[in-house]
Design a protein around this motif. Structure first.
Motif, PDB file in Angstrom:
ATOM      1  N   VAL A 116     -12.254   4.766  -5.795  1.00 42.50           N
ATOM      2  CA  VAL A 116     -11.598   3.960  -4.769  1.00 42.50           C
ATOM      3  C   VAL A 116     -12.632   3.223  -3.920  1.00 42.50           C
TER       4      VAL A 116
ATOM      5  N   ALA B 179      -9.194  -0.968  -2.044  1.00 43.94           N
ATOM      6  CA  ALA B 179      -8.152   0.040  -1.864  1.00 43.94           C
ATOM      7  C   ALA B 179      -8.435   0.878  -0.619  1.00 43.94           C
TER       8      ALA B 179
ATOM      9  N   ASP C  90       0.809  -1.212   0.000  1.00 42.08           N
ATOM     10  CA  ASP C  90       0.000   0.000   0.000  1.00 42.08           C
ATOM     11  C   ASP C  90       0.846   1.267   0.000  1.00 42.08           C
TER      12      ASP C  90
ATOM     13  N   LEU D 291      -4.112   1.392  -8.342  1.00 47.22           N
ATOM     14  CA  LEU D 291      -5.058   0.572  -7.585  1.00 47.22           C
ATOM     15  C   LEU D 291      -4.863  -0.931  -7.777  1.00 47.22           C
TER      16      LEU D 291
ATOM     17  N   ARG E  39      -3.266  -2.965  -5.050  1.00 51.90           N
ATOM     18  CA  ARG E  39      -3.907  -2.817  -3.743  1.00 51.90           C
ATOM     19  C   ARG E  39      -5.171  -3.663  -3.614  1.00 51.90           C
TER      20      ARG E  39
ATOM     21  N   ALA F  81      -4.853   5.028  -0.754  1.00 51.83           N
ATOM     22  CA  ALA F  81      -4.926   4.891  -2.207  1.00 51.83           C
ATOM     23  C   ALA F  81      -5.598   6.108  -2.844  1.00 51.83           C
TER      24      ALA F  81
END
Length: 333
Positions: A248, A261, A183, A298, A301, A265
């Protein structure tokens, strides 16, 4: 694409004089420099350059031999800055990365010996060959640009960027990167195999000399820091920020996703979108900047549900983007 924004290129001449740096020219110089070594991968080089100017960290994952370390070195050598390389191995210790306090018998005092992380650009080669404990030594450094050892916090140089390479987890001798570690990387790219033409050119150009040996810096650490600061002030409308949040958030609700995410993010995607807009010569962010950077920001993640093999992470991100309403150009200005 909002073509009218070309009339308001970022930074405008007055803005360039105030910031003291030409973001577009500097970024183009870095990109062209890296492409002298990395042939036939303009999209990968573009993402790597964008992450550098966004002030983020880059993770390069792929099978051995496709140029992961070469990309990391080319990006690092394009900047006249301090550079350290860490070869991650199973016996690497956290103190090798962050540093250690030792007793100096001559002076009778304890002295701090800085680790390899004290540099503007740190190349972490095959990062997932080290144990999770050693990998975790980078967590504070990557997030807060500092390390704390024996109760003392020491700042890292500015700018500070980690470019890490890793082999696929399925390969022998690898440890999966913890979610918290992944992350902290703004973006992940995969090199992929070169085209037949690019591989043929590589045999001709790289077969006699090492192109990295002749690569020279085209900018300085101070210029990169100034560019990152200027890009962070790029105009972003409320509608555009809401679009980032919606994209997200949608990753957390996708049926194929076990772990979506994080709020970090969202911050990283907005920073990457700002850099993408600036490198395209615009003084504001548009939805296309978000969608252009979303797969790289993304994809790594998104943790998929076990047993759900109908979509991979990249396809999930594409599915999410297609399902989120895009703000109008008027609202995004």
């Amino acid at each position: 694409m909002d073509t009218s924004s070309r009339d308001h290129g970022y930074p405008a001449p007055a803005s360039r004089r105030r910031s003291g740096v030409d973001v577009i020219a500097t970024a183009d110089a870095v990109r062209r420099n890296v492409e002298q070594v990395i042939e036939g991968k303009p999209d990968v080089v573009r993402v790597a350059t964008t992450v550098l100017f966004a002030g983020g960290h880059l993770l390069v994952e792929d099978v051995p031999g496709v140029g992961k370390t070469v990309l990391a070195k080319a990006l690092a050598r394009s900047v006249d800055a301090s550079l350290r390389r860490i070869q991650f191995t199973p016996d690497l210790l956290p103190s090798d990365i962050t540093g250690v306090t030792i007793y100096d018998q001559t002076s009778g005092e304890f002295r701090f010996r800085p680790g390899a992380v004290f540099a503007n650009v740190v190349i972490g080669d095959e990062i997932n060959r080290a144990s999770p404990k050693t990998q975790a030594a980078l967590l504070e450094a990557m997030e807060e640009h500092q390390v704390t050892i024996d109760g003392t916090t020491r700042a890292l140089p500015d700018p500070f960027m980690v470019v890490a390479t890793q082999n696929p987890v399925e390969m022998d001798g690898t440890f999966p990167l913890p979610e918290a570690q992944r992350d902290r990387f703004m973006a992940q790219v995969s090199m992929g195999y070169p085209s037949a033409r690019a591989e043929f050119d590589m045999l001709e150009h790289h077969g006699v000399t090492d192109p990295l040996g002749t690569l020279r810096p085209v900018t300085s650490a101070a210029e990169i820091a100034a560019c990152v600061s200027a890009i962070s002030r790029l105009h972003t409308s409320d509608a555009l920020r809401q679009y980032v949040v919606d994209v997200v958030s949608a990753t957390r609700q996708h049926p194929s996703v076990r772990l979506g995410a994080s709020p970090r993010a969202s911050l990283q995607l907005l920073r990457a979108a700002r850099a993408h807009a600036a490198l395209d010569g615009r003084d504001h962010v548009i939805p296309e900047d978000v969608t252009a950077m979303a797969p790289a920001v993304l994809g790594h993640r998104v943790m998929l549900r076990r047993g759900r093999n109908d979509l991979n992470a990249s396809e999930v991100v594409a599915d999410v983007i297609s399902g989120v309403r895009v703000p109008t150009q008027r609202a995004s200005r």
